[in-house]
Design a protein around this motif. Structure first.
Motif, mmCIF file in Angstrom:
data_model
loop_
_atom_site.group_PDB
_atom_site.id
_atom_site.type_symbol
_atom_site.label_atom_id
_atom_site.label_comp_id
_atom_site.label_asym_id
_atom_site.label_seq_id
_atom_site.Cartn_x
_atom_site.Cartn_y
_atom_site.Cartn_z
ATOM 1 N N PRO A 211 -12.178 4.407 0.447
ATOM 2 C CA PRO A 211 -10.933 3.775 0.336
ATOM 3 C C PRO A 211 -10.029 4.025 1.319
ATOM 4 O O PRO A 211 -9.258 3.135 1.938
ATOM 5 N N VAL A 212 -10.099 5.182 2.056
ATOM 6 C CA VAL A 212 -9.015 5.915 3.280
ATOM 7 C C VAL A 212 -9.439 4.823 4.608
ATOM 8 O O VAL A 212 -8.637 4.257 5.076
ATOM 9 N N ALA A 213 -10.929 4.638 4.693
ATOM 10 C CA ALA A 213 -11.142 4.037 5.941
ATOM 11 C C ALA A 213 -10.519 2.411 5.949
ATOM 12 O O ALA A 213 -10.232 1.670 6.768
ATOM 13 N N ALA A 214 -10.891 2.019 4.557
ATOM 14 C CA ALA A 214 -10.339 0.490 4.193
ATOM 15 C C ALA A 214 -8.994 0.486 4.511
ATOM 16 O O ALA A 214 -8.708 -0.563 5.071
ATOM 17 N N ARG A 215 -8.303 1.552 4.050
ATOM 18 C CA ARG A 215 -6.775 1.237 4.222
ATOM 19 C C ARG A 215 -6.403 1.335 5.724
ATOM 20 O O ARG A 215 -5.562 0.739 6.171
ATOM 21 N N LEU A 216 -6.905 2.229 6.357
ATOM 22 C CA LEU A 216 -6.794 2.400 8.084
ATOM 23 C C LEU A 216 -7.262 1.127 8.895
ATOM 24 O O LEU A 216 -6.677 0.744 9.725
ATOM 25 N N ALA A 217 -8.362 0.381 8.187
ATOM 26 C CA ALA A 217 -8.617 -0.789 8.866
ATOM 27 C C ALA A 217 -7.903 -2.016 8.479
ATOM 28 O O ALA A 217 -7.985 -2.963 9.087
ATOM 29 N N GLY A 218 -6.839 -1.699 7.702
ATOM 30 C CA GLY A 218 -5.832 -2.790 7.429
ATOM 31 C C GLY A 218 -6.044 -3.557 5.949
ATOM 32 O O GLY A 218 -5.146 -4.424 5.958
ATOM 33 N N LEU A 219 -6.774 -3.231 5.244
ATOM 34 C CA LEU A 219 -6.884 -3.750 3.941
ATOM 35 C C LEU A 219 -5.886 -3.270 3.082
ATOM 36 O O LEU A 219 -5.493 -2.021 3.081
ATOM 37 N N LYS A 220 -5.429 -4.104 2.052
ATOM 38 C CA LYS A 220 -4.568 -3.698 1.308
ATOM 39 C C LYS A 220 -5.136 -3.254 0.045
ATOM 40 O O LYS A 220 -5.311 -3.983 -1.041
ATOM 41 N N THR A 221 -5.694 -1.869 0.025
ATOM 42 C CA THR A 221 -6.437 -1.373 -1.053
ATOM 43 C C THR A 221 -5.823 -1.487 -2.174
ATOM 44 O O THR A 221 -6.286 -1.568 -3.294
ATOM 45 N N ALA A 222 -4.697 -1.128 -2.318
ATOM 46 C CA ALA A 222 -3.794 -1.156 -3.613
ATOM 47 C C ALA A 222 -3.784 -2.413 -4.426
ATOM 48 O O ALA A 222 -4.062 -2.563 -5.585
ATOM 49 N N VAL A 223 -3.479 -3.576 -3.736
ATOM 50 C CA VAL A 223 -3.546 -4.851 -4.060
ATOM 51 C C VAL A 223 -5.045 -5.032 -4.619
ATOM 52 O O VAL A 223 -4.947 -5.774 -5.558
ATOM 53 N N LEU A 224 -6.011 -4.859 -3.817
ATOM 54 C CA LEU A 224 -7.230 -5.036 -4.426
ATOM 55 C C LEU A 224 -7.568 -4.254 -5.414
ATOM 56 O O LEU A 224 -8.259 -4.904 -6.528
ATOM 57 N N ILE A 225 -7.279 -3.030 -5.714
ATOM 58 C CA ILE A 225 -7.626 -2.311 -6.961
ATOM 59 C C ILE A 225 -6.812 -2.865 -8.037
ATOM 60 O O ILE A 225 -7.377 -2.879 -9.167
ATOM 61 N N PHE A 226 -5.517 -3.122 -7.596
ATOM 62 C CA PHE A 226 -4.615 -3.863 -8.711
ATOM 63 C C PHE A 226 -5.483 -5.138 -9.291
ATOM 64 O O PHE A 226 -5.700 -5.458 -10.553
ATOM 65 N N PHE A 227 -5.807 -5.945 -8.544
ATOM 66 C CA PHE A 227 -6.662 -7.184 -8.773
ATOM 67 C C PHE A 227 -7.792 -6.967 -9.580
ATOM 68 O O PHE A 227 -7.917 -7.735 -10.736
ATOM 69 N N VAL A 228 -8.715 -6.006 -9.401
ATOM 70 C CA VAL A 228 -9.917 -5.593 -10.125
ATOM 71 C C VAL A 228 -9.436 -5.252 -11.621
ATOM 72 O O VAL A 228 -10.428 -5.906 -12.572
ATOM 73 N N TYR A 229 -8.654 -4.507 -11.715
ATOM 74 C CA TYR A 229 -8.167 -4.198 -13.084
ATOM 75 C C TYR A 229 -7.579 -5.364 -14.015
ATOM 76 O O TYR A 229 -7.763 -5.671 -14.967
ATOM 77 N N VAL A 230 -6.901 -6.222 -13.179
ATOM 78 C CA VAL A 230 -6.511 -7.374 -13.872
ATOM 79 C C VAL A 230 -7.680 -8.419 -14.421
ATOM 80 O O VAL A 230 -7.401 -8.861 -15.315
ATOM 81 N N PHE A 231 -8.402 -8.421 -13.299
ATOM 82 C CA PHE A 231 -9.819 -9.427 -13.491
ATOM 83 C C PHE A 231 -10.382 -9.000 -14.712
ATOM 84 O O PHE A 231 -10.941 -9.662 -15.634
ATOM 85 N N CYS A 232 -10.611 -7.558 -14.841
ATOM 86 C CA CYS A 232 -11.444 -6.978 -15.745
ATOM 87 C C CYS A 232 -10.880 -7.125 -17.238
ATOM 88 O O CYS A 232 -11.505 -7.650 -18.210
ATOM 89 N N SER A 233 -9.572 -7.018 -17.233
ATOM 90 C CA SER A 233 -8.789 -7.422 -18.568
ATOM 91 C C SER A 233 -8.911 -8.580 -19.007
ATOM 92 O O SER A 233 -8.836 -9.034 -20.129
ATOM 93 N N ALA A 234 -8.697 -9.681 -17.963
ATOM 94 C CA ALA A 234 -8.860 -10.941 -18.068
ATOM 95 C C ALA A 234 -10.161 -11.413 -18.812
ATOM 96 O O ALA A 234 -10.384 -12.206 -19.747
ATOM 97 N N CYS A 235 -11.283 -10.862 -18.163
ATOM 98 C CA CYS A 235 -12.645 -11.081 -18.812
ATOM 99 C C CYS A 235 -12.516 -10.237 -20.181
ATOM 100 O O CYS A 235 -13.284 -11.117 -21.202
ATOM 101 N N ALA A 236 -12.150 -9.361 -20.591
ATOM 102 C CA ALA A 236 -11.958 -8.829 -21.815
ATOM 103 C C ALA A 236 -11.331 -9.496 -22.755
ATOM 104 O O ALA A 236 -11.638 -9.739 -23.883
ATOM 105 N N GLY A 237 -10.030 -10.295 -22.132
ATOM 106 C CA GLY A 237 -9.359 -11.148 -23.206
ATOM 107 C C GLY A 237 -10.015 -12.269 -23.478
ATOM 108 O O GLY A 237 -9.970 -12.597 -24.745
#
Length: 344
Positions: A211-237
């Protein structure tokens, strides 16, 4: 090459279970058509595994980012409870014929229920990605509070639904097959396309690997992590709607109970490492089918239901041990030929 493919082991495990059923369960592979619907043990297993497959698909992306979501069962209870309370069903007389009508238009009820599930995912994502809490701690909060909220909404009672169109989600048939299988197929195809045909899948893998290297490479890691938890809950819904529709009621105490553990087990059975990084959606689907087939097998051959929990615990132990670096090193030393090497 196929033997070394990540999907080989889960397929082999599923094949072994099916072989056991073929030998020990009479008529296991028998299929027949009744009233235009296809019936049989295989169809029943696939239908009952549908909610678990949805939960496993969402959990796969969370685990790929080195995370975990143990609030899946609570999200299932919340979405199912909200849908059941809104749909309800009231009997009216239409030309002397009793009919049940929904308390709220069904599409509104489903939208509100899915909105509640998305809020659950947003809560988890905010705690993990925004506040930096450990995933197991962040989702533990919702695991406890979410099911308690569902019980508060229903006063601890089972909410029964009396509206026929709502039942189609979990127990309806389309072209001879359960409608739930079409929902699972649609979610799987859309997810697979997003993960393999866009850069999203590569970004998620990058976050899981480092995750550290991904963030330094320019990826918005917080947004990606936020997305996967929302997606997981959508599947659970969606799984919660399916379960509530199937049993025609919402049981906040038991709906989705321990589903998160089965989902984690299905993901690991499918070849996705708990350490994050590379993931296998198809393997997670097969893992869910393995769990449901195992449950069906234990019940069919007359073993006590408690055996199912023991077997699952053994499987979890074996998976965790097999994924440890020390075990892999010992395995390579004991069987160098398996890695193409020579014994010393």
């Amino acid at each position: 090459m196929f033997v070394h493919h990540p999907i080989f082991r889960p397929l082999a495990a599923l094949a072994i279970l099916l072989l056991i059923d073929l030998i020990m369960v009479p008529g296991f592979f028998h299929l027949e058509i009744k009233d235009g619907h296809l019936y049989g043990s295989l169809i029943d297993i696939a239908n009952r595994a549908a909610p678990l497959i949805l939960a496993a698909i969402g959990m796969t992306l969370v685990i790929a980012t080195r995370g975990i979501d143990i609030s899946v069962g609570a999200t299932v209870a919340i979405s199912g409870t909200v849908a059941a309370m809104l749909v309800g069903g009231t009997m009216v007389m239409n030309n002397g014929t009793p009919e049940y009508v929904a308390n709220t238009p069904m599409w509104i009820a489903l939208a509100v229920a899915m909105g509640a599930a998305l809020l659950c995912g947003a809560w988890n994502g905010a705690l993990v990605a925004g506040l930096g809490l450990q995933p197991i701690v962040a989702t533990l909060i919702l695991m406890v509070a979410g099911r308690g909220l569902a019980q508060l909404l229903t006063d601890g009672q089972i909410v029964t639904v009396y509206y026929q169109p709502f039942f189609f989600l979990g127990s309806g048939y389309l072209f001879g097959l359960p409608f739930s299988l079409y929902i699972v197929a649609a979610v799987f195809v859309v997810t697979a396309l997003l993960m393999r045909k866009t850069a999203l899948g590569l970004f998620i893998q990058s976050v899981g690997i480092n995750p550290v290297a991904a963030r330094l490479a320019g990826l918005k890691t917080a947004v990606l992590i936020f997305f996967v938890y929302v997606f997981c809950s959508a599947c659970a819904g969606v799984a919660g709607l399916m379960i509530t529709s199937n049993i025609k009621s919402a049981d906040a105490n038991n709906a989705g109970l321990l589903l998160e553990l089965d989902a984690i087990l299905a993901v690991t059975l499918g070849g996705t490492s708990l350490a994050g990084g590379k993931f296998n959606l198809a393997g997670s689907v097969i893992g869910a089918l393995i769990i449901q087939t195992l449950t069906y097998t234990i019940y069919s051959i007359g073993l006590p239901p408690e055996v199912n929990m023991v077997v699952k615990s053994v499987v979890v132990f074996v998976i965790c041990v097999s994924q440890s670096a020390e075990f892999k090193t010992m395995w390579r030393r004991a069987f160098p030929a398996a890695r193409g090497g020579k014994a010393q």
